[in-house]
Design an enzyme around this catalytic site. Structure first.
Site, short mmCIF file in Angstrom:
data_model
loop_
_atom_site.label_atom_id
_atom_site.label_comp_id
_atom_site.label_asym_id
_atom_site.label_seq_id
_atom_site.Cartn_x
_atom_site.Cartn_y
_atom_site.Cartn_z
N THR A 244 -3.13 4.32 -4.12
CA THR A 244 -1.92 3.99 -4.87
C THR A 244 -0.76 3.75 -4.05
OG1 THR A 244 -2.53 5.45 -6.57
CG2 THR A 244 -0.31 5.14 -6.66
N GLU A 245 -0.67 4.75 -2.90
CA GLU A 245 0.40 4.52 -2.00
C GLU A 245 0.46 3.28 -1.08
OE1 GLU A 245 3.26 6.46 -1.54
OE2 GLU A 245 2.53 7.99 -2.70
#
Length: 203
Positions: A99-100
């Site tokens: 996600t990051e």
């Protein structure tokens, strides 16, 4: 969720013409928001519309162009090693990293977060990561930070992820609840969804 915030969430997504999936939310008796893209409880109400074609990282502050699957495999041994140190599920670290940064070890956000787990400079320094672009240092510092947040919020994964995304101070400010930020409201269920998926898929 205040009606004004719900209106803002809808407006943010109103111009998207592609296929969508919806995120629903309800607040339980303890005042904790619960999110799902597959509501199984009558208390869930529509909270956010999202584009199904978006890569996981596009829900986070720290965006990348997608997930590099070959890099995912490269980093898996280190993720497993660090997860065992901090008593974390490796699948959770995979979900946060996907996600990051989409497994881009050189990723830099507009706010200055760096590396796989998108560490802000002060967070990197606090956990001893002298080179946040070094995958080993970054994963270790990010895992330690996430572990600390889980301890701080009584192993409440939703709150720990909200704090990872928006800052611990914001979670505390809103009474140990997920802050009413559209970005965080999307980030938390996205990471949890990937976490469940990686529990089945990542080895």
């Amino acid at each position: 969720m205040p009606l004004s915030l719900l209106g803002l969430l809808v407006c943010l997504c109103a111009t998207c013409n592609e296929a969508r999936s919806d995120i629903y939310m309800y607040t339980d008796a303890n005042g904790t928001p619960n999110f799902s893209n597959v509501p199984t409880d009558a208390r869930y109400v529509l909270s956010l519309r999202t584009d199904q074609s978006m890569e996981p990282t596009k829900f986070a502050v720290h965006r990348s162009n997608g997930i590099n699957l070959s890099q995912q495999k490269i980093f898996t041994p280190e993720i497993n090693r660090v997860a065992s140190i901090y008593h974390l599920d490796p699948a959770l670290l995979h979900a946060v990293i996907a996600t990051e940064s989409g497994y881009d070890a050189r990723a830099v956000s507009g706010k200055g977060a760096m590396g796989l787990m998108q560490l802000m400079p002060e967070t990197a320094r606090h956990y001893g990561a002298s080179d946040p672009f070094d995958p080993g240092q970054n994963i270790q510092a990010g895992a330690q930070h996430l572990s600390s947040l889980l301890q701080r919020f009584g192993n409440n994964l939703q709150l720990a992820l909200a704090a990872y995304n928006s800052g611990e101070a914001n979670v505390v400010k809103y009474g140990d609840r997920i802050p009413p930020f559209p970005e965080t409201a999307a980030y938390v269920p996205r990471v949890i969804g990937l976490y469940k998926r990686y529990q089945r898929e990542v080895r």
